[in-house]
Write a protein that holds these residues in place. Structure first.
Motif, short mmCIF file in Angstrom:
data_model
loop_
_atom_site.label_atom_id
_atom_site.label_comp_id
_atom_site.label_asym_id
_atom_site.label_seq_id
_atom_site.Cartn_x
_atom_site.Cartn_y
_atom_site.Cartn_z
N PRO A 27 0.83 -1.34 0.09
CA PRO A 27 -0.06 -0.07 -0.07
C PRO A 27 0.92 1.28 0.00
N VAL A 28 0.30 2.41 -0.40
CA VAL A 28 0.90 3.79 -0.40
C VAL A 28 1.32 4.21 0.87
N TRP A 29 2.32 4.75 1.11
CA TRP A 29 2.88 5.29 2.53
C TRP A 29 3.48 6.66 2.40
N ILE A 30 3.51 7.24 3.39
CA ILE A 30 4.02 8.90 3.28
C ILE A 30 5.07 8.91 4.52
N GLU A 31 6.11 9.50 4.20
CA GLU A 31 7.06 9.92 5.12
C GLU A 31 6.21 11.40 5.65
N THR A 32 5.56 10.89 6.64
CA THR A 32 4.60 12.19 7.43
C THR A 32 5.25 13.13 7.80
N VAL A 47 -1.27 12.14 5.80
CA VAL A 47 -1.50 10.88 6.41
C VAL A 47 -2.15 10.09 5.22
N ILE A 48 -2.15 8.84 5.35
CA ILE A 48 -3.00 7.90 4.49
C ILE A 48 -4.24 7.55 5.36
N VAL A 49 -5.21 7.78 4.74
CA VAL A 49 -6.69 7.52 5.41
C VAL A 49 -7.16 6.02 4.81
N ASP A 50 -6.99 5.96 3.49
CA ASP A 50 -7.44 4.57 3.14
C ASP A 50 -6.60 4.38 1.64
N PRO A 51 -5.86 3.41 1.78
CA PRO A 51 -4.84 3.23 0.73
C PRO A 51 -5.58 2.64 -0.76
N ALA A 78 8.57 15.30 -1.65
CA ALA A 78 8.92 13.94 -2.33
C ALA A 78 8.79 12.82 -1.26
N CYS A 79 7.58 12.83 -0.48
CA CYS A 79 7.61 12.11 0.73
C CYS A 79 6.55 10.98 0.67
N ILE A 80 5.99 11.16 -0.83
CA ILE A 80 4.71 10.01 -0.92
C ILE A 80 5.67 8.78 -1.96
N HIS A 81 5.26 7.45 -1.41
CA HIS A 81 5.73 6.33 -1.79
C HIS A 81 4.52 5.65 -2.23
N PRO A 82 4.35 5.51 -3.70
CA PRO A 82 3.12 4.70 -4.08
C PRO A 82 2.81 3.43 -3.65
N GLY A 83 3.85 2.75 -3.62
CA GLY A 83 3.75 1.07 -3.39
C GLY A 83 3.31 0.36 -4.68
N THR A 84 2.22 -0.33 -4.73
CA THR A 84 1.86 -1.19 -5.84
C THR A 84 0.50 -1.05 -6.08
N CYS A 105 -1.54 16.57 -2.62
CA CYS A 105 -2.16 15.33 -2.39
C CYS A 105 -3.82 15.13 -2.18
N ILE A 106 -4.20 16.12 -0.98
CA ILE A 106 -5.44 16.13 -0.49
C ILE A 106 -6.30 16.72 -1.59
N GLU A 107 -5.91 17.54 -2.51
CA GLU A 107 -6.71 18.03 -3.79
C GLU A 107 -6.97 16.97 -4.70
N ILE A 108 -5.90 16.21 -4.93
CA ILE A 108 -6.01 15.02 -5.84
C ILE A 108 -7.02 14.04 -5.43
N ASN A 109 -6.81 13.50 -4.07
CA ASN A 109 -7.78 12.61 -3.75
C ASN A 109 -7.87 12.58 -2.10
N PRO A 110 -8.84 13.16 -1.66
CA PRO A 110 -9.30 13.28 -0.19
C PRO A 110 -9.39 12.09 0.49
N LYS A 111 -10.12 10.89 -0.37
CA LYS A 111 -10.56 9.77 0.23
C LYS A 111 -9.29 8.88 0.46
N ILE A 112 -8.22 9.37 -0.09
CA ILE A 112 -6.82 8.48 0.09
C ILE A 112 -6.04 9.42 1.34
N PHE A 113 -5.77 10.53 1.04
CA PHE A 113 -4.87 11.35 1.72
C PHE A 113 -5.79 12.42 2.55
N SER A 114 -5.30 12.78 3.60
CA SER A 114 -5.86 13.50 4.73
C SER A 114 -4.77 14.45 5.65
N TYR A 115 -4.98 15.29 6.43
CA TYR A 115 -4.02 15.78 7.29
C TYR A 115 -4.52 15.31 8.43
#
Length: 290
Positions: free
Chosen positions: A211-216, A242-246, A264-270, A225-235
């Motif tokens: 799953p995607v992870w962030i160096e918070t 932080v990741i709320v739902d990968p 550059a702290c977001i790591h997409p995973g697979t 990231c929040i503007e792109i998808n607030p269902k995945i990313f949040s503050y």
């Protein structure tokens, strides 16, 4: 800013037509760029001061009315309602739109806003604004229907969920059998069959899914990231991402967020959904952020 709000509120959705993309209209139309594709409206956050003077946040839908209230040409269609005037006949716009026409009688749709002192206010919308919201939502549904978005079913997600449910039922059975002293026999039978075991969780998930992870701590709160998808990313409370739902959106949203991230702290995973469109392209773009 106004153009961005026009897109987000479904006032002017984005649509790309590529006649060389396929043989059908569905294949040639792409709605990429519209936020919260699965929903009627995206959401945004209002910062305000509560009754105690403390800073608070309220997440609300970005309806057409939320866009229109920022445009001077619609000013006469709104009126402010301070807290002392609030009553049960006032209904949030998104709830008002779900009411039958008969049930709307005597109700006053509103959206949220803040006054000059940053206190929360209800903004009552004229019937013309409610009708426009109805119209924009209907057009959004029609546009998604033409593009085939209304008919898509995430088969892989359904299969994964079914496996998770099965694993949960199996775990409950094991616990029940353990309580009666028969867990060992059941576990041995399962292993002999070659089916799932408690050790692997039984969810059938791909072993290589990351799953995607962030160096918070590195987050600079750039909002990308929040503007792109607030269902995945949040503050979090410290205004760090932080990741709320990968699995809260498509892998392409995750990759685009990684590309936009100023720290550059977001790591997409697979990818979690192997049927996603243009997946190979986004997997390739994700490599440098892993």
């Amino acid at each position: 800013k106004q153009s961005k709000m026009a897109v987000e509120s479904r006032a002017y959705p984005l649509m790309k037509y590529d006649p060389d993309a396929g043989d059908t209209i569905e294949e040639c139309i792409d709605l990429e760029g519209n936020p919260a594709m699965e929903d009627d409206w995206p959401t945004y956050t209002i910062d305000y001061l509560n009754e105690k003077g403390e800073e608070s946040k309220l997440e609300v839908p970005m309806t057409f009315a939320d866009f229109a209230v920022t445009e001077g040409r619609f000013r006469k269609q709104f009126r402010m309602a301070p807290p002392e005037t609030w009553n049960d006949d006032m209904v949030p716009m998104e709830e008002f739109l779900d009411l039958d026409m008969d049930d709307r009688e005597g109700k006053f749709p509103y959206i949220w806003g803040v006054d000059s002192k940053n206190r929360l206010m209800r903004i009552i919308c004229a019937p013309e604004i409610a009708n426009s919201c109805d119209e924009r939502r209907q057009f959004w549904h029609q546009l998604k229907g033409i593009a085939g978005e209304m008919n898509k079913v995430d088969v892989d997600a359904l299969v994964d969920q079914a496996k998770v449910d099965m694993a949960n039922r199996l775990s409950s059975t094991l616990l029940s059998m353990a309580a009666s002293g028969n867990a060992g026999a059941l576990a041995g039978s399962i292993s002999a069959n070659g089916s799932t075991t408690a050790a692997d969780g039984g969810n059938g998930a791909a072993a290589d899914y990351e799953p995607v992870w962030i160096e918070t701590p590195e987050c600079t709160a750039c909002d990308e990231c929040i503007e792109i998808n607030p269902k995945i990313f949040s503050y979090n409370d410290e205004k760090k991402a932080v990741i709320v739902d990968p699995k809260g959106g498509q892998f392409k949203d995750i990759v685009k967020a990684a590309e936009k991230c100023t720290a550059a702290c977001i790591h997409p995973g697979t990818p979690w959904n192997s049927s996603e469109k243009d997946l190979d392209k986004f997997v390739k773009r994700a490599e440098k952020f892993q």
